[in-house]
Design a protein around this motif. Structure first.
Motif, PDB file in Angstrom:
ATOM      1  N   GLU A 199      -3.187   9.992  -4.575  1.00 49.19           N
ATOM      2  CA  GLU A 199      -4.605   9.749  -4.829  1.00 49.19           C
ATOM      3  C   GLU A 199      -5.026   8.356  -4.399  1.00 49.19           C
ATOM      4  O   GLU A 199      -6.062   8.174  -3.759  1.00 49.19           O
ATOM      5  CB  GLU A 199      -4.906   9.971  -6.315  1.00 49.19           C
ATOM      6  CG  GLU A 199      -6.367   9.785  -6.679  1.00 49.19           C
ATOM      7  CD  GLU A 199      -6.625  10.031  -8.152  1.00 49.19           C
ATOM      8  OE1 GLU A 199      -7.804   9.934  -8.568  1.00 49.19           O
ATOM      9  OE2 GLU A 199      -5.655  10.308  -8.888  1.00 49.19           O
ATOM     10  N   ARG A 203      -7.482   7.202  -1.174  1.00 44.94           N
ATOM     11  CA  ARG A 203      -8.694   6.419  -1.393  1.00 44.94           C
ATOM     12  C   ARG A 203      -8.704   5.158  -0.534  1.00 44.94           C
ATOM     13  O   ARG A 203      -9.750   4.771   0.004  1.00 44.94           O
ATOM     14  CB  ARG A 203      -8.798   6.051  -2.873  1.00 44.94           C
ATOM     15  CG  ARG A 203      -9.993   5.192  -3.237  1.00 44.94           C
ATOM     16  CD  ARG A 203     -10.102   5.074  -4.756  1.00 44.94           C
ATOM     17  NE  ARG A 203      -8.856   4.632  -5.352  1.00 44.94           N
ATOM     18  CZ  ARG A 203      -8.490   3.355  -5.490  1.00 44.94           C
ATOM     19  NH1 ARG A 203      -9.294   2.384  -5.057  1.00 44.94           N
ATOM     20  NH2 ARG A 203      -7.341   3.030  -6.061  1.00 44.94           N
ATOM     21  N   ARG A 240      -3.713  13.728   2.261  1.00 47.51           N
ATOM     22  CA  ARG A 240      -3.248  14.065   0.913  1.00 47.51           C
ATOM     23  C   ARG A 240      -3.361  15.571   0.648  1.00 47.51           C
ATOM     24  O   ARG A 240      -4.441  16.149   0.815  1.00 47.51           O
ATOM     25  CB  ARG A 240      -4.085  13.318  -0.123  1.00 47.51           C
ATOM     26  CG  ARG A 240      -3.667  13.649  -1.554  1.00 47.51           C
ATOM     27  CD  ARG A 240      -4.714  13.225  -2.546  1.00 47.51           C
ATOM     28  NE  ARG A 240      -4.319  13.559  -3.910  1.00 47.51           N
ATOM     29  CZ  ARG A 240      -5.143  13.596  -4.943  1.00 47.51           C
ATOM     30  NH1 ARG A 240      -6.429  13.323  -4.759  1.00 47.51           N
ATOM     31  NH2 ARG A 240      -4.704  13.904  -6.145  1.00 47.51           N
ATOM     32  N   ASN A 244      -1.777  16.772  -5.129  1.00 48.99           N
ATOM     33  CA  ASN A 244      -0.462  16.192  -4.849  1.00 48.99           C
ATOM     34  C   ASN A 244       0.635  17.252  -4.734  1.00 48.99           C
ATOM     35  O   ASN A 244       1.808  16.992  -5.034  1.00 48.99           O
ATOM     36  CB  ASN A 244      -0.075  15.162  -5.911  1.00 48.99           C
ATOM     37  CG  ASN A 244      -0.912  13.902  -5.815  1.00 48.99           C
ATOM     38  OD1 ASN A 244      -1.525  13.625  -4.785  1.00 48.99           O
ATOM     39  ND2 ASN A 244      -0.954  13.144  -6.904  1.00 48.99           N
TER      40      ASN A 244
END
Length: 346
Positions: A199, A203, A240, A244
């Motif tokens: 994550e 970002r 990603r 996950n």
């Protein structure tokens, strides 16, 4: 006055017809037949233009009508017939015989085959049937005009980074925030390869950030290494995975050419695979990480050492000692490959 002459006078045709060359008359009468939609051969139309033949056919038509009807009213007056004839001539621009019977159907077919198509015979505006003959695909020449994208194995660093940023080779591009290309020294001897962005990486667009990244930096510092000076860090997957999750095999296969090109550009003397998934992807195996540790493997001709992922070590502190042993093996392998140790990380 003979019968045929009286009929011609009644129709107003006696003074109009002058025979000046049968070939020219036949051509004009053929054109009149085409314009009026009257089927039949040129010879048949030419016979109707002959005054004597017209008189004979007209008298026969009148007698036949009188014989069929018996008590029928008298034939149409001369004025009415002349008015009809004038109206048709005004519309078509040619003389018309109002008493001529329609030719048979086979004559229509023959005349249609001999007469070239006119603009009025074109299909209506909403008839798209003629599109069926168009090719389904664009011509080969048009398709060749579109330039083929350059092979990934020929790209330099900047072109490779741009290709990854715009990549849509798999479905992971649909949910990503940023692609995570890689970071560090592009001429480093050490190359660290992880699994996929998390994550925080998604970002920020950089691998191994957050708590796991801090732990990795501390481990590298113990070996006088640093990501911004003598180490290059990348991932097997550049986007990603949602939640996950582990990347799917097809996602790995579509993204692997990027990693192969990065390895070819860096030319490292050693690769450290961080975590089970990275090790299995690089080595094309399903073996457990415990069975892969403690040995030297190879990827694209470069020695590979397998160790635990920093995120795993945050949850399992006792395995930090094992990870340190793996890094020591990596340092020995690097020195054996010609690496020169430094006193401190730059």
């Amino acid at each position: 006055m003979a019968l045929h002459e009286s009929v011609l006078e009644e129709f107003g045709l006696a003074p109009l017809w002058v025979r000046r060359g049968m070939s020219a008359a036949q051509e004009s009468t053929a054109e009149v037949a085409v314009e009026l939609g009257v089927a039949g051969s040129t010879d048949q139309v030419a016979r109707r233009d002959d005054p004597r033949m017209a008189a004979r056919e007209a008298s026969s038509s009148v007698l036949a009508e009188d014989g069929r009807d018996g008590v029928r009213a008298a034939p149409r007056t001369v004025d009415a017939r002349q008015a009809d004839s004038a109206r048709v001539q005004g519309e078509r621009g040619a003389p018309v015989h109002t008493d001529q019977a329609s030719p048979p159907a086979e004559t229509h077919d023959r005349l249609d085959r001999q007469t070239p198509a006119r603009a009025s015979d074109a299909p209506p505006d909403d008839d798209f049937a003629w599109f069926d003959d168009q090719p389904v695909q664009a011509p080969v020449e048009a398709r060749r005009e579109a330039p083929e994208p350059a092979s990934i194995q020929t790209l330099d660093w900047d072109a490779l980074s741009e290709r990854v940023a715009a990549c849509e080779r798999c479905r992971l591009c649909e949910k990503r925030t940023n692609t995570v290309f890689g970071v560090g020294d592009r001429n480093a001897d050490w190359m660290l390869i992880g699994e996929a962005p998390g994550e925080n990486e998604d970002r920020l667009g950089e691998p191994f950030v957050g708590q796991a990244g801090k732990l990795l930096d501390n481990m590298l510092r113990a070996l006088t290494l640093a990501r911004d000076s003598n180490v290059y860090i990348a991932n097997v997957i550049k986007c990603r995975p949602p939640g996950n999750r582990n990347p799917e095999p097809d996602e790995v296969a579509r993204c692997e050419p990027y990693l192969q090109r990065q390895v070819a550009l860096v030319k490292p003397k050693l690769i450290v695979a961080l975590g089970r998934f990275a090790a299995q992807s690089l080595l094309k195996t399903d073996a457990s990480i415990s069975s892969l540790r403690g040995r030297v493997h190879e990827y694209e001709g470069v020695p590979v050492i397998v160790t635990y992922h920093p995120a795993y070590l945050l949850r399992s502190l006792p395995d930090k000692a094992k990870a340190w042993a793996d890094l020591c093996l990596a340092r020995d392998t690097w020195l054996a490959a010609g690496g020169a140790p430094s006193n401190a990380a730059k």
